[in-house]
Write an enzyme that holds these catalytic residues in place. Structure first.
Site, PDB file in Angstrom:
ATOM      1  CE  LYS A  77      -3.874   1.998   2.660  1.00  0.00           C
ATOM      2  NZ  LYS A  77      -4.762   1.782   3.835  1.00  0.00           N
ATOM      3  CB  SER A 151      -7.902   3.667   2.956  1.00  0.00           C
ATOM      4  OG  SER A 151      -7.006   3.052   3.879  1.00  0.00           O
ATOM      5  CB  SER A 175      -8.180   0.606   5.725  1.00  0.00           C
ATOM      6  OG  SER A 175      -8.795   1.859   5.908  1.00  0.00           O
TER       7      SER A 175
END
Length: 600
Positions: A77, A151, A175
């Site tokens: 990420k 997210s 997330s």
């Protein structure tokens, strides 16, 4: 090897140790696939083929048996640093090039894993929807018009679409679990502090967790074992505690106790199908030996409200204070409006909320101590991109109903697949337990997925550990020989048609014990007599495929059957001599193209 292999960790390890695959050959195949998919909103930065080969060639000087993640590709990420690669947190004007990798990334690379690139996210990890990024919206892996979840959107999609073996996300409010549910994969949110946050851009520094996405819980456990090394440089890091009550649940069928919120405290936001899927999951756990206990969920829900309606929003403000004060225009509008709310919160607000949280934590701990884990939906419903665009804040809040409290109360949690909606979107559940119960939760997810695997009709390729088999006769669902599949734990995957390349026959009966059987004969592509046949594709555990095939009597056999989507799968075919010999009495039923029509 000329095609991309199965990317599960066990399959890659077997191929490497057998000499059937090298890291260099894998990254070349993978880079070619990724390049063909670009441009893609999954990635913010992809490593070049030469960069990937540097990692691969370094590994090839070592023994695959010595490294638990040897040659395993993974995604990161883009709020987690990778040395010499850009980090953006989905804000182009914030971009910098990291001099060192995050501590957790270093552990994975040292164990043999190969970083493929940096993935998209809701800007500054603020959001559960996956649509708040200037780099675009990653496409949901199952139904494109639905949100990917955030997210950690790109990290989840990279795993779900078979682009990497596993990925790293972060999880402050959900997330690392919400995108897993929306894309039919496993998302593990570890005990707070067990995975180092050194080299991770903070959202709420006191609550942030690095999370793990994988296609199965076994792989997630392997990554967790490597990644959960104590980092003395991280002030929030904790050392793992091997608690007796946190041991794995034991063999499938052993008894365990699990909590389920009172029905009045469950919210599916009007989605009756989600409610049905959740209680189907409860029944499956009971069938596995679980004992259900209804719990009061109110302290968990009250704690969840503190995350965005309390002073922890100020912690998000602190994380990007300079940007808010000097360059607010570079932020996504929704992100800016949420974080800006933290500017005027006071120390008094923080202490009041801390006192309330401590009180709720005491009650929640007493509740969870009475069971092995608590089960909830991961999300109560799922939304389309259009729905979220029209109502971004409220629907995002709904997605956090079962996730926002987790880090405030310091619990470990594993989200895993548990079924499908009629529209082919996946449904997932989350099991959570006290801190340091990570191995128990991952073991539970493994056992649940083995006993009741959630196989998508459209969502993914054949899952690891399963073999497809195309059936068109007595093995169809509900027919005379279907038990030969179901007793081997086979699961129906697709109802579809073959390509229009076949003739269809009914074979003559053989004695009293063998039911009528179909014969399938492939013709030339330009043969005007060729038709498409109604079929089912079942998935059978790989270790039981051989015993199934061994029971097939002549003149039937297993060959490759081409489906209407152009893919070839193992399926029932018939030796041509039987069909062409009029003495045996085979009947051409091509005009029906459906065994059920013939037997009716």
């Amino acid at each position: 090897m000329t095609t991309l292999p199965d990317l599960t960790i066990s399959s890659l390890s077997t191929a490497y140790q057998a000499g059937e695959l090298t890291p260099s050959s894998l990254v070349k195949l993978l880079h070619a696939k990724l390049t063909a998919l670009e441009p893609s909103a999954v990635w913010i930065h992809l490593l070049s083929e030469s960069e990937l080969l540097d990692y691969a060639r370094e590994l090839e000087t070592k023994d695959p048996a010595d490294l638990p993640l040897y040659g395993v590709p993974f995604a990161i990420k883009d709020n987690i640093d990778l040395a010499d690669a850009p980090t953006t947190a989905a804000c182009p004007d914030f971009k910098y090039f990291a001099k060192e990798s995050a501590f957790v990334v270093e552990q994975l690379i040292a164990a043999g894993a190969i970083p493929i690139g940096k993935t998209n996210l809701d800007q500054f990890a603020t959001g559960l929807v996956g649509v708040r990024s200037p780099y675009g919206v990653p496409e949901n892996a199952c139904v494109p018009e639905y949100i990917p979840g955030g997210s950690s959107s790109g990290s989840a999609i990279a795993v779900a679409k078979g682009l990497v073996s596993f990925s790293l996300g972060t999880d402050t409010a959900g997330s690392g679990r919400v995108p897993a549910s929306l894309n039919n994969i496993v998302g593990h949110k570890p005990t707070k502090g067990l995975l180092s946050c050194t080299g991770v851009i903070p959202a709420c520094k006191s609550l942030d967790c690095v999370s793990i996405f994988a296609n199965n819980a076994v792989d997630a456990q392997k990554v967790y074992d490597v990644a959960s090394k104590f980092d003395p440089a991280d002030p929030y890091a904790v050392e793992n505690k091997l608690l007796p009550e946190a041991a794995p649940l034991g063999a499938l069928g052993s008894t365990f106790r699990f909590g389920v919120p009172h029905a009045s405290q469950l919210d599916f936001f009007g989605n009756e199908e989600a409610e049905l899927l959740f209680f189907n999951t409860v029944r499956k756990l009971e069938a596995m030996g679980g004992e259900k206990h209804t719990i009061d969920f109110s302290p968990f829900l009250d704690a969840a409200l503190l995350l965005y309606e309390g002073p922890w929003v100020a912690e998000r403000y602190v994380a990007i204070e300079d940007i808010i004060q000097k360059n607010p225009e570079i932020l996504h509008p929704v992100t800016r409006s949420i974080i800006a709310g933290g500017e005027n919160l006071t120390a008094a607000d923080a202490f009041k909320a801390e006192y309330k949280l401590k009180s709720l934590k005491r009650i929640a701990d007493e509740t969870i101590a009475r069971v092995d884990f608590i089960l909830t939906p991961t999300i109560g419903t799922c939304y389309t991109r259009e729905e979220v665009e029209a109502n971004p804040v409220e629907l995002n809040s709904n997605l956090g109903y079962y996730t926002n409290f987790m880090n405030l109360l310091d619990f470990s949690a594993t989200a895993f697949p548990a079924g499908f909606y009629k529209n082919k979107m996946p449904f997932g559940v989350t099991a959570f337990a006290p801190a340091f119960h990570d191995a128990k939760l991952l073991d539970l997810a493994t056992k649940f997925m083995e006993d009741a695997p959630c196989i998508s009709h459209d969502c993914s390729e054949v899952p690891a550990g399963w073999n497809p088999i195309v059936v068109c006769g007595a093995h169809l669902e509900g027919l005379a020989l279907n038990w030969q599949l179901t007793t081997r734990n086979a699961k129906l995957w697709k109802k579809t048609q073959t390509a229009p390349l076949y003739q269809f026959f009914a074979l003559p009966p053989v004695g009293d014990n063998i039911p009528p059987r179909p014969g399938v004969l492939r013709l030339a592509e330009d043969n005007e007599d060729a038709i498409a046949i109604e079929v089912e594709v079942w998935l059978i555990p790989t270790d039981k495929f051989g015993s199934f095939v061994a029971n097939i009597p002549a003149p039937l056999g297993i060959g490759k059957v081409k489906l209407k989507d152009g893919k070839d799968y193992p399926g029932f075919i018939c030796e041509p001599y039987v069909l062409k010999d009029p003495i045996n009495g085979a009947k051409n039923i091509s005009h029906l193209a459906d065994w059920r029509k013939f037997i009716s």
